[in-house]
Design a protein around this motif. Structure first.
Motif, short mmCIF file in Angstrom:
data_model
loop_
_atom_site.label_atom_id
_atom_site.label_comp_id
_atom_site.label_asym_id
_atom_site.label_seq_id
_atom_site.Cartn_x
_atom_site.Cartn_y
_atom_site.Cartn_z
N UNK A 185 0.84 -1.20 0.00
CA UNK A 185 0.00 0.00 0.00
C UNK A 185 0.87 1.25 0.00
N UNK A 186 1.94 1.24 0.80
CA UNK A 186 2.82 2.41 0.85
C UNK A 186 3.39 2.72 -0.54
N UNK A 187 3.66 1.68 -1.31
CA UNK A 187 4.27 1.88 -2.63
C UNK A 187 3.30 2.50 -3.64
N UNK A 188 2.01 2.13 -3.54
CA UNK A 188 1.08 2.50 -4.61
C UNK A 188 -0.05 3.43 -4.16
N UNK A 189 -0.04 3.84 -2.89
CA UNK A 189 -1.01 4.82 -2.39
C UNK A 189 -0.26 6.01 -1.82
N UNK A 190 -0.98 7.07 -1.50
CA UNK A 190 -0.34 8.26 -0.95
C UNK A 190 -1.35 9.36 -0.72
N UNK A 191 -0.87 10.59 -0.59
CA UNK A 191 -1.78 11.69 -0.30
C UNK A 191 -2.80 11.90 -1.42
N UNK A 192 -2.37 11.71 -2.67
CA UNK A 192 -3.29 11.93 -3.78
C UNK A 192 -4.41 10.91 -3.79
N UNK A 193 -4.07 9.63 -3.57
CA UNK A 193 -5.10 8.60 -3.57
C UNK A 193 -6.04 8.77 -2.37
N UNK A 194 -5.50 9.15 -1.21
CA UNK A 194 -6.35 9.38 -0.05
C UNK A 194 -7.29 10.55 -0.28
N UNK A 195 -6.79 11.61 -0.88
CA UNK A 195 -7.64 12.77 -1.14
C UNK A 195 -8.77 12.41 -2.10
#
Length: 289
Positions: A185-195
């Motif tokens: 998840x850390x590799x393919x998610x981030x602030x943009x996906x959470x937003x």
């Protein structure tokens, strides 16, 4: 000639006296500033709730026992004065913005950055409270990746922006495999996906403990509300913690803009909100589902 010497002597005395009064004024300002500051910190405490005192006229907002909100508020801290340490065991270059370090390990792989740290905290809460079927996040591509499917052996096949899942591993529901899932998840998610994925909070008056101040992007940033107080007028103040880039200790931040209430923050939508070493210029808020 004597008159000229006398005038020069008087001017010299005036300059010397004026210069001597300058630091006195600065010292007075420093004293006044220190009087105006209120010490809200309990240095001998080891949880978020006990580390920070409630400002006068406020009370903590109540939440049910066992809730995510209470879980955050009672998160364990390292001893006061602990440094922020990067994933590679080096000291973070700036140690002036925090008043506590959360007891959450930092993997040496460097993946657990700002959004990742909050994803981990949320996921561990769900794991510890037998809500494992709720653990799941979108990749930046928009594809959903759940812990349940990962534990069954499904793995993503990524081809550019296209993601498919195939069962290519044995079923494994262990805690060690759970952390393998989080690394993915850390590799393919981030602030943009959470937003893009999470519900938006458009009214700052409805903010609550566990909500997040976010700038979605590459790079972006995100911090989480970890305590909440309210006064008789309905005005709220909040505590915030953050992970960071490079991956490092999650830390409870000071309010460097308003030392009279620090580490508490006033939060408003669309406002400019400086948080430690990052400034949110157009503040937006999201909430985990």
């Amino acid at each position: 000639m004597k008159k000229l010497i006398l005038i020069l002597s008087l001017l010299s005395v005036f300059v010397i006296v004026a210069y001597q009064f300058k630091p006195v004024k600065q010292a007075t300002n420093m004293i006044v500033g220190s009087i105006e500051k209120t010490n809200h910190i309990n240095e001998d405490s080891l949880t978020i709730k006990s580390r920070v005192n409630i400002p006068e006229g406020y009370k903590r907002v109540d939440y049910p026992k066992g809730s995510f909100e209470e879980y955050l508020r009672n998160y364990k801290l390292k001893a006061y004065g602990s440094k922020i340490i990067n994933y590679d065991n080096t000291d973070y270059f700036w140690q002036g913005g925090h008043i506590g370090i959360l007891e959450i390990p930092v993997p040496s792989n460097g993946l657990q950055q700002c959004a990742d740290a909050l994803i981990r905290i949320r996921s561990e809460y769900l794991w510890d409270n037998n809500r494992k079927d709720e653990i799941g996040f979108n990749f930046t591509s928009g594809d959903y990746c759940s812990w349940d499917k990962y534990a069954e052996g499904y793995r993503p096949i990524i081809n550019g922006n296209k993601v498919t899942f195939s069962k290519s591993a044995s079923k494994n529901e262990s805690k060690a495999n759970f952390y393998n899932y989080l690394n993915l998840i850390y590799m393919y998610a981030g602030t943009l996906s959470l937003y893009n994925e999470l519900p938006k909070i458009n009214d700052a008056k409805k903010l609550k403990l566990g909500d997040m101040l976010i700038k979605g992007g590459s790079p972006g940033h995100i911090v989480m509300i970890c305590d909440e107080v309210i006064n008789d007028k309905g005005e709220k103040l909040f505590l915030l913690f953050q992970g960071n880039t490079p991956a490092q200790n999650v830390h409870l931040v000071k309010n460097l803009e308003d030392t009279t209430i620090s580490p508490w923050y006033k939060l408003e939508k669309d406002a400019v909100i400086p948080v430690s070493n990052y400034t949110f210029y157009d503040s937006k808020f999201v909430r985990f589902k």
